[in-house]
Design a protein around this motif. Structure first.
Motif, PDB file in Angstrom:
ATOM      1  N   GLN A 123     -29.375 118.428  38.211  1.00 53.71           N
ATOM      2  CA  GLN A 123     -30.524 117.410  37.918  1.00 53.71           C
ATOM      3  C   GLN A 123     -31.098 117.260  36.435  1.00 53.71           C
ATOM      4  OE1 GLN A 123     -34.044 118.011  40.582  1.00 53.71           O
ATOM      5  NE2 GLN A 123     -35.072 116.180  39.877  1.00 53.71           N
ATOM      6  N   VAL A 124     -31.134 116.308  35.949  1.00 56.02           N
ATOM      7  CA  VAL A 124     -31.557 116.278  34.685  1.00 56.02           C
ATOM      8  C   VAL A 124     -33.236 116.057  34.625  1.00 56.02           C
ATOM      9  CG1 VAL A 124     -31.788 114.599  32.672  1.00 56.02           C
ATOM     10  CG2 VAL A 124     -29.860 114.669  33.811  1.00 56.02           C
ATOM     11  N   GLN A 125     -33.631 117.001  33.545  1.00 50.13           N
ATOM     12  CA  GLN A 125     -34.941 117.135  33.496  1.00 50.13           C
ATOM     13  C   GLN A 125     -35.345 117.077  31.944  1.00 50.13           C
ATOM     14  OE1 GLN A 125     -36.437 120.463  35.915  1.00 50.13           O
ATOM     15  NE2 GLN A 125     -37.520 119.072  36.971  1.00 50.13           N
ATOM     16  N   LEU A 126     -36.346 116.414  31.524  1.00 47.91           N
ATOM     17  CA  LEU A 126     -37.093 116.560  30.058  1.00 47.91           C
ATOM     18  C   LEU A 126     -38.414 116.678  30.338  1.00 47.91           C
ATOM     19  CD1 LEU A 126     -35.026 113.300  28.465  1.00 47.91           C
ATOM     20  CD2 LEU A 126     -34.707 115.735  28.284  1.00 47.91           C
ATOM     21  N   VAL A 127     -38.962 117.710  29.984  1.00 45.59           N
ATOM     22  CA  VAL A 127     -40.358 118.310  30.180  1.00 45.59           C
ATOM     23  C   VAL A 127     -40.948 118.422  28.892  1.00 45.59           C
ATOM     24  CG1 VAL A 127     -41.827 119.841  31.253  1.00 45.59           C
ATOM     25  CG2 VAL A 127     -39.776 119.315  32.339  1.00 45.59           C
ATOM     26  N   GLU A 128     -41.837 117.527  28.384  1.00 49.23           N
ATOM     27  CA  GLU A 128     -42.676 117.603  27.212  1.00 49.23           C
ATOM     28  C   GLU A 128     -43.920 118.546  27.489  1.00 49.23           C
ATOM     29  OE1 GLU A 128     -41.341 113.204  27.705  1.00 49.23           O
ATOM     30  OE2 GLU A 128     -42.178 114.580  28.817  1.00 49.23           O
ATOM     31  N   SER A 129     -44.326 118.996  26.244  1.00 50.04           N
ATOM     32  CA  SER A 129     -45.629 119.873  26.226  1.00 50.04           C
ATOM     33  C   SER A 129     -46.004 119.675  24.659  1.00 50.04           C
ATOM     34  CB  SER A 129     -45.225 121.130  26.676  1.00 50.04           C
ATOM     35  OG  SER A 129     -44.319 121.804  25.675  1.00 50.04           O
ATOM     36  N   CYS A 134     -40.101 112.063  25.315  1.00 50.00           N
ATOM     37  CA  CYS A 134     -38.887 112.439  24.629  1.00 50.00           C
ATOM     38  C   CYS A 134     -37.732 111.792  25.559  1.00 50.00           C
ATOM     39  CB  CYS A 134     -38.714 114.001  24.470  1.00 50.00           C
ATOM     40  SG  CYS A 134     -38.322 114.781  26.032  1.00 50.00           S
ATOM     41  N   ALA A 135     -36.705 111.552  24.912  1.00 51.43           N
ATOM     42  CA  ALA A 135     -35.370 110.724  25.570  1.00 51.43           C
ATOM     43  C   ALA A 135     -34.404 111.170  25.144  1.00 51.43           C
ATOM     44  CB  ALA A 135     -35.683 109.391  25.363  1.00 51.43           C
ATOM     45  N   ALA A 136     -33.149 111.101  25.946  1.00 49.81           N
ATOM     46  CA  ALA A 136     -31.798 111.518  25.478  1.00 49.81           C
ATOM     47  C   ALA A 136     -30.824 110.122  25.626  1.00 49.81           C
ATOM     48  CB  ALA A 136     -31.301 112.732  26.545  1.00 49.81           C
ATOM     49  N   ALA A 137     -30.057 110.313  24.648  1.00 41.36           N
ATOM     50  CA  ALA A 137     -29.126 109.065  24.713  1.00 41.36           C
ATOM     51  C   ALA A 137     -27.680 109.569  24.305  1.00 41.36           C
ATOM     52  CB  ALA A 137     -29.481 107.877  23.716  1.00 41.36           C
ATOM     53  N   PHE A 138     -26.645 109.511  24.964  1.00 43.65           N
ATOM     54  CA  PHE A 138     -25.254 109.913  24.784  1.00 43.65           C
ATOM     55  C   PHE A 138     -24.981 109.304  23.512  1.00 43.65           C
ATOM     56  CE2 PHE A 138     -21.718 112.172  26.109  1.00 43.65           C
ATOM     57  CZ  PHE A 138     -20.563 111.248  25.483  1.00 43.65           C
ATOM     58  N   ALA A 139     -24.221 110.213  22.713  1.00 44.98           N
ATOM     59  CA  ALA A 139     -23.866 109.852  21.496  1.00 44.98           C
ATOM     60  C   ALA A 139     -22.798 108.829  21.559  1.00 44.98           C
ATOM     61  CB  ALA A 139     -23.491 111.122  20.569  1.00 44.98           C
ATOM     62  N   ARG A 140     -22.857 107.684  20.813  1.00 48.81           N
ATOM     63  CA  ARG A 140     -22.037 106.591  20.256  1.00 48.81           C
ATOM     64  C   ARG A 140     -22.012 106.562  19.101  1.00 48.81           C
ATOM     65  NH1 ARG A 140     -24.178 105.418  25.374  1.00 48.81           N
ATOM     66  NH2 ARG A 140     -22.648 105.119  27.127  1.00 48.81           N
ATOM     67  N   ALA A 141     -20.712 106.359  18.447  1.00 49.43           N
ATOM     68  CA  ALA A 141     -20.901 105.977  16.959  1.00 49.43           C
ATOM     69  C   ALA A 141     -21.109 104.909  16.483  1.00 49.43           C
ATOM     70  CB  ALA A 141     -19.380 106.235  16.433  1.00 49.43           C
ATOM     71  N   GLY A 142     -22.178 104.507  15.770  1.00 51.31           N
ATOM     72  CA  GLY A 142     -22.556 103.252  15.022  1.00 51.31           C
ATOM     73  C   GLY A 142     -23.684 102.671  15.933  1.00 51.31           C
ATOM     74  N   SER A 143     -24.323 103.468  16.847  1.00 52.42           N
ATOM     75  CA  SER A 143     -25.363 102.918  17.632  1.00 52.42           C
ATOM     76  C   SER A 143     -26.842 103.032  16.675  1.00 52.42           C
ATOM     77  CB  SER A 143     -25.586 103.682  18.717  1.00 52.42           C
ATOM     78  OG  SER A 143     -24.475 103.370  19.831  1.00 52.42           O
ATOM     79  N   ASP A 144     -27.811 102.303  17.375  1.00 54.41           N
ATOM     80  CA  ASP A 144     -28.895 102.406  16.600  1.00 54.41           C
ATOM     81  C   ASP A 144     -30.005 103.067  17.503  1.00 54.41           C
ATOM     82  OD1 ASP A 144     -31.508  99.714  15.491  1.00 54.41           O
ATOM     83  OD2 ASP A 144     -31.609 102.018  15.719  1.00 54.41           O
ATOM     84  N   TYR A 170     -31.114 105.043  25.902  1.00 52.41           N
ATOM     85  CA  TYR A 170     -31.774 106.381  26.231  1.00 52.41           C
ATOM     86  C   TYR A 170     -31.475 106.511  27.770  1.00 52.41           C
ATOM     87  CZ  TYR A 170     -32.915 107.543  21.692  1.00 52.41           C
ATOM     88  OH  TYR A 170     -33.032 107.864  20.153  1.00 52.41           O
ATOM     89  N   ALA A 171     -30.818 107.231  28.247  1.00 52.40           N
ATOM     90  CA  ALA A 171     -30.415 107.151  29.637  1.00 52.40           C
ATOM     91  C   ALA A 171     -31.620 108.129  30.372  1.00 52.40           C
ATOM     92  CB  ALA A 171     -29.206 107.935  29.933  1.00 52.40           C
ATOM     93  N   TYR A 172     -32.369 109.096  29.758  1.00 54.39           N
ATOM     94  CA  TYR A 172     -32.870 110.177  30.355  1.00 54.39           C
ATOM     95  C   TYR A 172     -34.430 110.180  29.582  1.00 54.39           C
ATOM     96  CZ  TYR A 172     -28.524 111.738  31.958  1.00 54.39           C
ATOM     97  OH  TYR A 172     -27.099 111.840  32.604  1.00 54.39           O
TER      98      TYR A 172
END
Length: 125
Positions: free
Chosen positions: A1-7, A95-105, A112-114
């Motif tokens: 399970q994906v989690q991103l927890v800010e503090s 915070c957010a996470a994006a799968f790396a793809r060349a040339g993306s902004d 950002y998927a998560y």
């Protein structure tokens, strides 16, 4: 399970600093671009900063020179050091996470998927 927890958010005075953290789990952290966004009251969520898997960084103009994004791939954590805070920096920081793809902004939210739940930063004048 994906989690991103800010503090690290809080109530501070103008000119103060904060260190925000985002602990990630459930995905291959080192393969993702990590970003910070913020949403001020009554405004749309906006890009703040991103850090690539290589360590390269990009910042929104309003925070350049005051904010620093960093990452520790061994700890699956991304940080945002925020200095010289201004009342207009008041917002919920995500915070957010994006799968790396060349040339993306990576200032683009749709990449950002998560997403985390956010941490409130309030700056008083």
């Amino acid at each position: 399970q994906v989690q991103l927890v800010e503090s690290g958010g809080g109530l501070v005075q103008a000119g103060d600093s904060l260190s925000l953290s985002c602990a990630a789990s459930g995905f291959t952290f080192s393969s993702y671009v990590m970003g910070w966004f913020r949403q001020a009251p009554g405004k749309e969520r906006a890009f703040v900063a991103a850090i690539y898997w290589s360590g390269s960084r990009t910042y929104a103009d309003p925070v350049k020179g005051r904010f620093t994004i960093s990452r520790d791939n061994a700890k699956n954590t991304v940080y945002l050091q925020v200095n010289s805070l201004k009342p207009e920096d008041t917002a919920v920081y995500y915070c957010a996470a994006a799968f790396a793809r060349a040339g993306s902004d990576y200032s683009t939210q749709r990449l950002y998927a998560y997403w985390g739940q956010g941490t409130q930063v309030t700056v008083s004048s």
